[in-house]
Enzyme design. Sequence first.
Site, PDB file in Angstrom:
ATOM      1  N   TRP A   1       0.835  -1.204   0.000  1.00 31.66           N
ATOM      2  CA  TRP A   1       0.000   0.000   0.000  1.00 31.66           C
ATOM      3  C   TRP A   1       0.860   1.240   0.000  1.00 31.66           C
ATOM      4  O   TRP A   1       0.578   2.216  -0.698  1.00 31.66           O
ATOM      5  CB  TRP A   1      -0.992  -0.018   1.156  1.00 31.66           C
ATOM      6  CG  TRP A   1      -2.045  -1.063   0.931  1.00 31.66           C
ATOM      7  CD1 TRP A   1      -2.282  -2.167   1.701  1.00 31.66           C
ATOM      8  CD2 TRP A   1      -2.971  -1.146  -0.170  1.00 31.66           C
ATOM      9  NE1 TRP A   1      -3.298  -2.919   1.149  1.00 31.66           N
ATOM     10  CE2 TRP A   1      -3.733  -2.321   0.015  1.00 31.66           C
ATOM     11  CE3 TRP A   1      -3.217  -0.349  -1.294  1.00 31.66           C
ATOM     12  CZ2 TRP A   1      -4.745  -2.707  -0.882  1.00 31.66           C
ATOM     13  CZ3 TRP A   1      -4.220  -0.738  -2.180  1.00 31.66           C
ATOM     14  CH2 TRP A   1      -4.963  -1.898  -1.974  1.00 31.66           C
TER      15      TRP A   1
ATOM     16  N   ASP B   1      -2.306   6.679   5.940  1.00 30.52           N
ATOM     17  CA  ASP B   1      -3.316   5.790   5.351  1.00 30.52           C
ATOM     18  C   ASP B   1      -3.758   4.805   6.438  1.00 30.52           C
ATOM     19  O   ASP B   1      -3.094   3.804   6.687  1.00 30.52           O
ATOM     20  CB  ASP B   1      -2.709   5.053   4.156  1.00 30.52           C
ATOM     21  CG  ASP B   1      -3.672   4.019   3.569  1.00 30.52           C
ATOM     22  OD1 ASP B   1      -4.804   3.888   4.076  1.00 30.52           O
ATOM     23  OD2 ASP B   1      -3.274   3.353   2.591  1.00 30.52           O
TER      24      ASP B   1
ATOM     25  N   LYS C   1     -12.835  -1.790   5.613  1.00 34.77           N
ATOM     26  CA  LYS C   1     -12.147  -2.648   6.574  1.00 34.77           C
ATOM     27  C   LYS C   1     -12.737  -2.455   7.970  1.00 34.77           C
ATOM     28  O   LYS C   1     -13.283  -3.374   8.540  1.00 34.77           O
ATOM     29  CB  LYS C   1     -10.648  -2.340   6.605  1.00 34.77           C
ATOM     30  CG  LYS C   1      -9.835  -3.012   5.512  1.00 34.77           C
ATOM     31  CD  LYS C   1      -9.801  -2.280   4.213  1.00 34.77           C
ATOM     32  CE  LYS C   1      -9.083  -3.018   3.121  1.00 34.77           C
ATOM     33  NZ  LYS C   1      -8.146  -2.194   2.382  1.00 34.77           N
TER      34      LYS C   1
HETATM   35  C1  LIG Z   1      -7.567  -1.658   1.296  1.00 36.62           C
HETATM   36  C2  LIG Z   1      -6.508  -0.630   1.424  1.00 36.62           C
HETATM   37  C3  LIG Z   1      -6.336   0.378   0.456  1.00 36.62           C
HETATM   38  C4  LIG Z   1      -7.181   0.445  -0.796  1.00 36.62           C
HETATM   39  O1  LIG Z   1      -8.431   0.888  -0.526  1.00 36.62           O
HETATM   40  P1  LIG Z   1      -9.471   1.167  -1.724  1.00 36.62           P
HETATM   41  O2  LIG Z   1     -10.628   1.726  -0.961  1.00 36.62           O
HETATM   42  O3  LIG Z   1      -9.747  -0.129  -2.387  1.00 36.62           O
HETATM   43  O4  LIG Z   1      -8.864   2.152  -2.641  1.00 36.62           O
HETATM   44  C5  LIG Z   1      -5.345   1.303   0.651  1.00 36.62           C
HETATM   45  N1  LIG Z   1      -4.553   1.268   1.732  1.00 36.62           N
HETATM   46  C6  LIG Z   1      -4.681   0.323   2.680  1.00 36.62           C
HETATM   47  C7  LIG Z   1      -3.773   0.333   3.860  1.00 36.62           C
HETATM   48  C8  LIG Z   1      -5.660  -0.661   2.550  1.00 36.62           C
HETATM   49  O5  LIG Z   1      -5.789  -1.601   3.491  1.00 36.62           O
END
Ligand SMILES: *Cc1c(COP(=O)(O)O)cnc(C)c1O
Length: 359
Positions: free
Chosen positions: A102, A171, A195
């Site tokens: 990521w 993030d 999540k």
């Molecule tokens: C799942 C995830 C993403 C991607 O998220 P999207 O909503 O599919 O763009 C980005 N960063 C992390 C840490 C994630 O777990």
Amino acid sequence: MRKFNFCAGPAALPEPVLRQAQEELLDWQGVGCSVMEVSHRSPEFTAVAEAAEQDLRDLLSIPGNYKVLFLQGGATAQFSAIPWNLFGAGSKSADYIHTGQWAEKAIKEARRYGEVNIVASAEDRNFSYAPAADAWQESDDAAYFHYTPNETIGGVEFPYIPEVKSPLVADMSSTILSQPLAVERFGFIYAGAQKNIGPSGIAVGIVRDDLLDRALPDIPRSLSWKIAADGQSMDNTPPTFAWYLSGLVFKWLKAQGGVEAMAELSLKKSQLLYGFLDRSAFFSSPVSVESRSRMNVPFVLADESLDKKFLKESEEAGLLALKGHRSVGGMRASLYNAVPLEAVEALVAFMADFEQRNG
Ligand SMILES: *Cc1c(COP(=O)(O)O)cnc(C)c1O
């Protein structure tokens, strides 16, 4: 029958939330239609939107000088939005920590708009740890400093918040709301909902308001935090159902005892599983002990040829989605807020039995 769901995302949602949504799906709040079928500018939906923001503010004790945004395009859209929103005040360079897949996606996107300085990377040990702060090469003129507090695929979690000179951007897709958070240490926090918040289709942004005037002049309208903030995240039609459901999850979280309770529960769940992995001669964790994620627990079998059997039998035992990410293989159990302790107890019991029969 609902099974125990360890999916990394879209992930398990709290059962009481799904039941409430089901109950009020056809006739929501007596308006005679579903929440999906009313105007996002109606008084009924405005109340939902405002309550969701207030509940999130309460849960994370978000200070008044931060705006809460409900955004579209997932966390991925924010990989691009971050440089667009923060490279307009002079410096077009940013510091990034590289901790895995990521982080890498965020880095690649930022490189399209400016210069990226990799202050630290965990690539030398296959992204199995969070780099310590003493090895960093922070730059002097960075527009911001980006990191990924929890790498969802690698199962690596920072045990600390970086102390940095420029605005800290994080993030938090797979860790938000899993423990109390010192929001005031950050410039911008973002998280895709699917999540630890709600269904896919919406992302949460928390931005310090003095950062709202640093955008590049040509920023696409849909990526602008300022336009989102000025328009209560309704510059265009928002994903109303996802927003509503996220709001129900926030209320559920409050009723569970908030992020303090989630911190305690996440430690209990993850320690139960890591404890088992460390005692087992058959299963093991590839992640450095001090950087092990409370949310995503990758593990491998001593004999890879048994992976398929493990997945088949675990699914038959009512344990869903334990397959590791396609890029790394092995297994992964995601233990987000909506995954109960009983799910982890059932998983550990299944693994102990599998080891007995196959180890
Ligand atoms: C799942 C995830 C993403 C991607 O998220 P999207 O909503 O599919 O763009 C980005 N960063 C992390 C840490 C994630 O777990």
